[in-house]
Write a protein that holds these residues in place. Structure first.
Motif, PDB file in Angstrom:
ATOM      1  N   TYR A   1       6.210   3.156  -0.096  1.00 43.51           N
ATOM      2  CA  TYR A   1       5.266   2.042  -0.026  1.00 43.51           C
ATOM      3  C   TYR A   1       5.520   1.194   1.222  1.00 43.51           C
ATOM      4  CZ  TYR A   1       4.302   3.210  -4.872  1.00 43.51           C
ATOM      5  OH  TYR A   1       3.946   3.883  -6.015  1.00 43.51           O
TER       6      TYR A   1
ATOM      7  N   GLU B   1       0.841  -1.200   0.000  1.00 45.49           N
ATOM      8  CA  GLU B   1       0.000   0.000   0.000  1.00 45.49           C
ATOM      9  C   GLU B   1       0.874   1.247   0.000  1.00 45.49           C
ATOM     10  OE1 GLU B   1      -1.407   1.090   4.344  1.00 45.49           O
ATOM     11  OE2 GLU B   1      -1.782  -1.059   3.992  1.00 45.49           O
ATOM     12  N   LYS B   2       0.347   2.314  -0.541  1.00 45.29           N
ATOM     13  CA  LYS B   2       1.070   3.583  -0.558  1.00 45.29           C
ATOM     14  C   LYS B   2       1.216   4.084   0.868  1.00 45.29           C
ATOM     15  CE  LYS B   2       2.714   6.743  -3.495  1.00 45.29           C
ATOM     16  NZ  LYS B   2       3.807   7.162  -2.624  1.00 45.29           N
TER      17      LYS B   2
END
Length: 332
Positions: free
Chosen positions: A325, A319-320
């Motif tokens: 990340y 996920e960002k």
């Protein structure tokens, strides 16, 4: 038998698959090895990795020859032993070490391997990156190794020699997400068979740029003699690394600038790991179901995730997070 399609990636798919096969005892068949690459199939460095792992687990191997696009690896019990391996020419020693590293989690006694080949070659981590980033980070989480660089080896003659030792290790939960914000950048500027002033010029330019960005530079100089000729600089800022190799006609100052600029770019993500360490940590993350922060998600990272998920009971989630990340491994 686990079947892995190697067409979408390079040698890393092979290295990770064979390492985890030796570690878990699961047989593996790799097809379409490096099919999309100009030089398809197994190269000398890939063969060296397989031979090393074969020795350590008494594996039965089929398809182990130059250019082979299919390999079957049937491991037996891990039985650590000291040995030497010659990759031939300037094949990357660091990549052979990458393939051996996961075995620390399965061996019952230490072993030492002397590896001949290239310490500083294109498209592979320099040996000083392996020593000061890869191994130091893994050491934080219980993976115990020793690395001695005896000789440097550059493209195309090679001639490098490294002594690498692994100890039985028990890995701890990995939680390494955000960068420490350390202002100390350490490094080494090195030359072989060249004027030491080239290394001094690399160091001066690197330190000047780092100071301009309010960072302290502590960079050593190394000058050596060997059968191959080359130069380069490796920098490490706590858990983030950067490097650049010298090229004929490329000024020492430009080499240093490129290394520093890459370091600054990776550092700006705020994540603990640079993009190249991001893929190397994946097999260990699979064992601990931990989490790391990386600056960028590379194809190598994605390919390593796919391979590890085939061998271990883990599912990775990306996920960002801030300017980078978050990669987290969870139970299936």
């Amino acid at each position: 038998m686990i079947v892995i399609d190697g067409s979408e990636g390079g040698g890393q798919i092979l290295r990770t698959a064979i390492a985890l096969s030796a570690l878990t005892g699961e047989s593996v068949k790799i097809i379409n090895i490096r099919k999309m690459r100009k030089n398809k199939g197994l190269g000398r460095q890939h063969i060296a990795c397989v031979k090393a792992l074969k020795k350590l687990c008494n594996a039965e191997v089929h398809g182990l020859y130059l250019g082979s696009e299919e390999l079957i690896f049937i491991p037996s019990k891990l039985s650590p032993k000291d040995f030497e391996i010659d990759i031939g020419s300037a094949g990357s020693i660091s990549l052979v070490i990458q393939s051996l590293l996961p075995l620390t989690l399965g061996i019952n006694k230490s072993f030492t391997v002397k590896i001949k080949g290239g310490t500083d070659v294109k498209n592979a981590p320099p040996i000083d990156y392996t020593k000061n980033i890869t191994l130091k980070i893994l050491d934080k989480f219980g993976v115990k190794t020793e690395l001695k660089v005896l000789k440097r080896g550059f493209y195309s003659e090679g001639g490098g020699l490294v002594e690498f030792k692994e100890f039985p290790s028990k890995i701890e939960y990995i939680d390494l997400v955000e960068f420490s914000n350390s202002n100390l950048v350490e490094g080494i500027a090195y030359v072989q068979n060249l004027d030491v002033n080239i290394a001094r010029r690399m160091r001066k330019r690197a330190v000047d740029l780092l100071n301009k960005n309010r960072l302290e530079g502590l960079i050593k100089i190394e000058s050596s003699k060997g059968i191959s000729t080359g130069a380069g600089i490796v920098l490490w800022n706590d858990t983030i690394g950067s490097s650049y190799l010298g090229e004929k006609g490329l000024r020492a100052e430009i080499v240093a600038e490129r290394a520093v600029n890459f370091l600054l770019e990776e550092r700006s993500s705020g994540m603990a790991l640079d993009r190249y360490m991001g893929d190397q940590i994946i097999p260990f993350l699979g064992y601990t179901k931990g989490k790391v922060g990386v600056s960028k998600i590379t194809d190598h990272t994605i390919n390593n995730i796919k391979v590890v998920e085939k061998f271990l009971d883990v599912k990775f989630y990306i996920e960002k997070y801030k300017n980078g990340y978050l990669i987290e491994g969870k139970d299936v």
